[in-house]
Design a protein around this motif. Sequence first.
Motif, mmCIF file in Angstrom:
data_model
loop_
_atom_site.group_PDB
_atom_site.id
_atom_site.type_symbol
_atom_site.label_atom_id
_atom_site.label_comp_id
_atom_site.label_asym_id
_atom_site.label_seq_id
_atom_site.Cartn_x
_atom_site.Cartn_y
_atom_site.Cartn_z
ATOM 1 N N MET A 1 -12.032 0.011 -1.235
ATOM 2 C CA MET A 1 -10.638 0.901 -1.206
ATOM 3 C C MET A 1 -10.297 0.526 -2.652
ATOM 4 O O MET A 1 -10.157 -0.400 -3.341
ATOM 5 C CB MET A 1 -9.736 0.175 -0.363
ATOM 6 N N PRO A 2 -10.010 1.916 -3.202
ATOM 7 C CA PRO A 2 -9.427 2.122 -4.799
ATOM 8 C C PRO A 2 -8.132 1.395 -4.946
ATOM 9 O O PRO A 2 -7.558 1.011 -3.824
ATOM 10 C CB PRO A 2 -9.434 3.501 -4.726
ATOM 11 N N ASN A 3 -7.957 0.979 -5.958
ATOM 12 C CA ASN A 3 -6.577 0.552 -6.199
ATOM 13 C C ASN A 3 -5.656 1.320 -5.778
ATOM 14 O O ASN A 3 -5.327 2.318 -6.309
ATOM 15 C CB ASN A 3 -6.625 -0.015 -7.714
ATOM 16 N N THR A 4 -4.651 0.644 -4.668
ATOM 17 C CA THR A 4 -3.747 1.561 -4.290
ATOM 18 C C THR A 4 -2.663 0.610 -3.885
ATOM 19 O O THR A 4 -2.527 -0.380 -3.534
ATOM 20 C CB THR A 4 -3.930 2.229 -2.807
ATOM 21 N N LYS A 5 -1.184 0.999 -4.370
ATOM 22 C CA LYS A 5 0.275 0.505 -3.740
ATOM 23 C C LYS A 5 0.678 1.509 -3.089
ATOM 24 O O LYS A 5 0.999 2.730 -3.295
ATOM 25 C CB LYS A 5 0.786 0.065 -4.908
ATOM 26 N N LEU A 6 1.633 0.945 -2.239
ATOM 27 C CA LEU A 6 2.535 1.921 -1.359
ATOM 28 C C LEU A 6 3.837 1.265 -1.653
ATOM 29 O O LEU A 6 4.145 -0.023 -1.312
ATOM 30 C CB LEU A 6 2.252 1.831 0.084
ATOM 31 N N LEU A 7 4.806 1.952 -2.230
ATOM 32 C CA LEU A 7 6.294 1.645 -2.387
ATOM 33 C C LEU A 7 7.013 1.997 -1.592
ATOM 34 O O LEU A 7 7.129 3.229 -1.099
ATOM 35 C CB LEU A 7 6.668 1.885 -3.695
ATOM 36 N N ILE A 8 7.695 1.118 -0.412
ATOM 37 C CA ILE A 8 8.552 1.591 0.659
ATOM 38 C C ILE A 8 10.068 0.989 0.086
ATOM 39 O O ILE A 8 10.116 -0.205 -0.242
ATOM 40 C CB ILE A 8 8.394 0.652 1.899
ATOM 41 N N PHE A 9 11.024 1.869 0.193
ATOM 42 C CA PHE A 9 12.367 1.703 0.010
ATOM 43 C C PHE A 9 13.366 2.438 0.636
ATOM 44 O O PHE A 9 12.897 3.506 1.022
ATOM 45 C CB PHE A 9 12.525 1.848 -1.697
ATOM 46 N N GLY A 10 14.349 2.095 0.725
ATOM 47 C CA GLY A 10 15.557 2.841 1.607
ATOM 48 C C GLY A 10 16.840 1.855 1.571
ATOM 49 O O GLY A 10 16.905 0.909 0.958
ATOM 50 N N ASP A 11 17.654 2.645 2.071
ATOM 51 C CA ASP A 11 19.249 2.140 2.102
ATOM 52 C C ASP A 11 19.769 2.684 3.326
ATOM 53 O O ASP A 11 19.969 3.989 3.554
ATOM 54 C CB ASP A 11 20.147 2.457 0.580
ATOM 55 N N PRO A 12 20.273 1.807 4.522
ATOM 56 C CA PRO A 12 21.017 2.328 5.392
ATOM 57 C C PRO A 12 21.921 3.216 5.267
ATOM 58 O O PRO A 12 22.367 4.109 5.934
ATOM 59 C CB PRO A 12 21.300 1.038 6.140
ATOM 60 N N LYS A 13 22.891 3.144 3.993
ATOM 61 C CA LYS A 13 24.051 3.947 3.844
ATOM 62 C C LYS A 13 23.671 5.105 3.481
ATOM 63 O O LYS A 13 24.199 6.243 3.765
ATOM 64 C CB LYS A 13 24.723 3.237 2.569
#
Length: 79
Positions: A1-13
């Motif tokens: 698999m190639p170099n891969t990043k998944l950025l996950i972010f959020g704010d309940p508000k």
Amino acid sequence: MPNTKLLIFGDPKAGTPLMLASPSTALDLPLKILVAEDAAGKVWISYNSPAYLQARHSLPANLLPNIAVIETLAAQAAK
């Protein structure tokens, strides 16, 4: 698999009002940015834009600022 990043972010508000306005929004929250390198070494940044999410979930325009941060973060990741 190639170099891969998944950025996950959020704010309940920020996310809760979106899900109250349109429960299907939960399918796309928390927000994600995919950073992937292809076989030629080119890096690609992919994400669902606020306009796309608005159309997909029939979100009211006044809630778009709640997810607009993804464009700023993607631009920063591209640097």
